[in-house]
Enzyme design. Sequence first.
Site, PDB file in Angstrom:
ATOM      1  N   TYR A 125       0.814  -1.220   0.000  1.00 35.50           N
ATOM      2  CA  TYR A 125       0.000   0.000   0.000  1.00 35.50           C
ATOM      3  C   TYR A 125       0.848   1.270   0.000  1.00 35.50           C
ATOM      4  O   TYR A 125       0.298   2.371   0.008  1.00 35.50           O
ATOM      5  CB  TYR A 125      -0.939   0.007   1.211  1.00 35.50           C
ATOM      6  CG  TYR A 125      -2.086  -0.932   1.025  1.00 35.50           C
ATOM      7  CD1 TYR A 125      -1.863  -2.302   0.975  1.00 35.50           C
ATOM      8  CD2 TYR A 125      -3.378  -0.471   0.871  1.00 35.50           C
ATOM      9  CE1 TYR A 125      -2.902  -3.194   0.781  1.00 35.50           C
ATOM     10  CE2 TYR A 125      -4.421  -1.355   0.683  1.00 35.50           C
ATOM     11  CZ  TYR A 125      -4.179  -2.708   0.637  1.00 35.50           C
ATOM     12  OH  TYR A 125      -5.208  -3.583   0.444  1.00 35.50           O
ATOM     13  N   ASP A 205      -2.079 -18.190   3.821  1.00 38.61           N
ATOM     14  CA  ASP A 205      -3.001 -19.093   3.118  1.00 38.61           C
ATOM     15  C   ASP A 205      -3.601 -20.114   4.088  1.00 38.61           C
ATOM     16  O   ASP A 205      -4.821 -20.365   4.091  1.00 38.61           O
ATOM     17  CB  ASP A 205      -2.326 -19.780   1.912  1.00 38.61           C
ATOM     18  CG  ASP A 205      -0.892 -20.185   2.184  1.00 38.61           C
ATOM     19  OD1 ASP A 205      -0.318 -19.737   3.191  1.00 38.61           O
ATOM     20  OD2 ASP A 205      -0.329 -20.967   1.402  1.00 38.61           O
ATOM     21  N   ASP A 229      -6.140  -6.342   4.998  1.00 34.43           N
ATOM     22  CA  ASP A 229      -7.262  -5.871   4.184  1.00 34.43           C
ATOM     23  C   ASP A 229      -8.136  -7.066   3.793  1.00 34.43           C
ATOM     24  O   ASP A 229      -9.357  -7.057   3.949  1.00 34.43           O
ATOM     25  CB  ASP A 229      -6.692  -5.187   2.929  1.00 34.43           C
ATOM     26  CG  ASP A 229      -7.754  -4.428   2.168  1.00 34.43           C
ATOM     27  OD1 ASP A 229      -8.862  -4.264   2.701  1.00 34.43           O
ATOM     28  OD2 ASP A 229      -7.468  -3.991   1.033  1.00 34.43           O
TER      29      ASP A 229
END
Length: 334
Positions: A125, A205, A229
């Site tokens: 980001y 994951d 996020d």
Amino acid sequence: MYNVTLIPGDGIGPEVAYAARDVVDATGVSIKWDVVEAGEAVMKDYGTPLPDYVLDSIRHNKVALKGPITTPVGTGFRSVNVALRKELDLYANLRPCISFKGVKTHYEDVPIDLVIVRENTEDLYAGIEHMVGKHAAESIKIITREASERIVRFAFEYAVREGRKKVTAVHKANIMKLTDGLFLECAQKVAQDYPQIEFDNMIVDAMSMKLVQSPENYDVLVMPNLYGDILSDLCAGLVGGLGIAPGANIGDDAAVFEPIHGSAPKRAGLNMANPTATILSAALMLRHLGEDEAADRVVKGVAEVIAEGKEVTYDLGGNTGTKEYAQAVIRHMK
Ligand code: NAD
């Protein structure tokens, strides 16, 4: 008395923000609200969607409650929400996901009570992207020791303050050995200062699968920006969606409390939007101010109204309006 900045926002923002203000006022905690406008509505007069008076008010009051603000797609100004986080160095994004009895989800019988602590300032980001020739593009992932240590310390301090038992650091250090490796190293180091809190770590994951399979096993999860996020939306989905998911952006000098959801322009002005996420964000704000008893009453009011199911908004299967829902919460707080 506390001074708090109130940014109503746009779209459904003003409706949910004023509903939350009414609920906070009904707790009896004395707050002087400084209402400041931001976003498209002020562009014409100030040439920016985030005029200095907004930042000045938050810097002065140190606490703000905010409704969502529309970000134009493609052309137009950059996100006010991202700019606020950057300008005020609100480095920690806190997103509690708690199941409420009465909300229809796939996990109705599973008591979910977890908190995502997302690093808010760096990672992919940072916005450092460029084309490499015509047919490739590169985005740079920045992870620093300073930001990693402070977000993990924030997560542990939060766990201690809220009586939580376990912190899990989420990463992909098996593949991104330097960037996520540094984040994990920082997490392991900071964890040593909190022997009373259980610490573990998980690859993002595997974490995604575990959260879907057994969300009740997790408590505080801390992670870099992008994973935060994605997983915070996943967790909002586990407990019933955007209408009930609160959030907070916290820095050392200021804190801005706001729902996760956006301005839902299609619902604007119809007294339809669910103000729960903003009301629960306001409860986080009350806790931040040290008003735990008032915060508990707000959460109790929300929980009872949702459990009863008679006076809930359209997204929770009812047809009660935004204002009337807030009044029901106020009645149940007493
Ligand atoms: P959104 O969250 O506004 O809406 C997604 C869906 O959820 C819509 O169907 C909407 O009707 C529904 N919804 C959202 N909040 C609701 C509520 N409180 N009650 C009932 N239903 C609700 O997401 P979007 O459509 O992607 O974004 C709209 C605008 O909001 C965009 O301009 C976006 O940039 C902005 N946005 C702002 C913030 C913020 O201010 N922090 C956050 C996210 C998006």
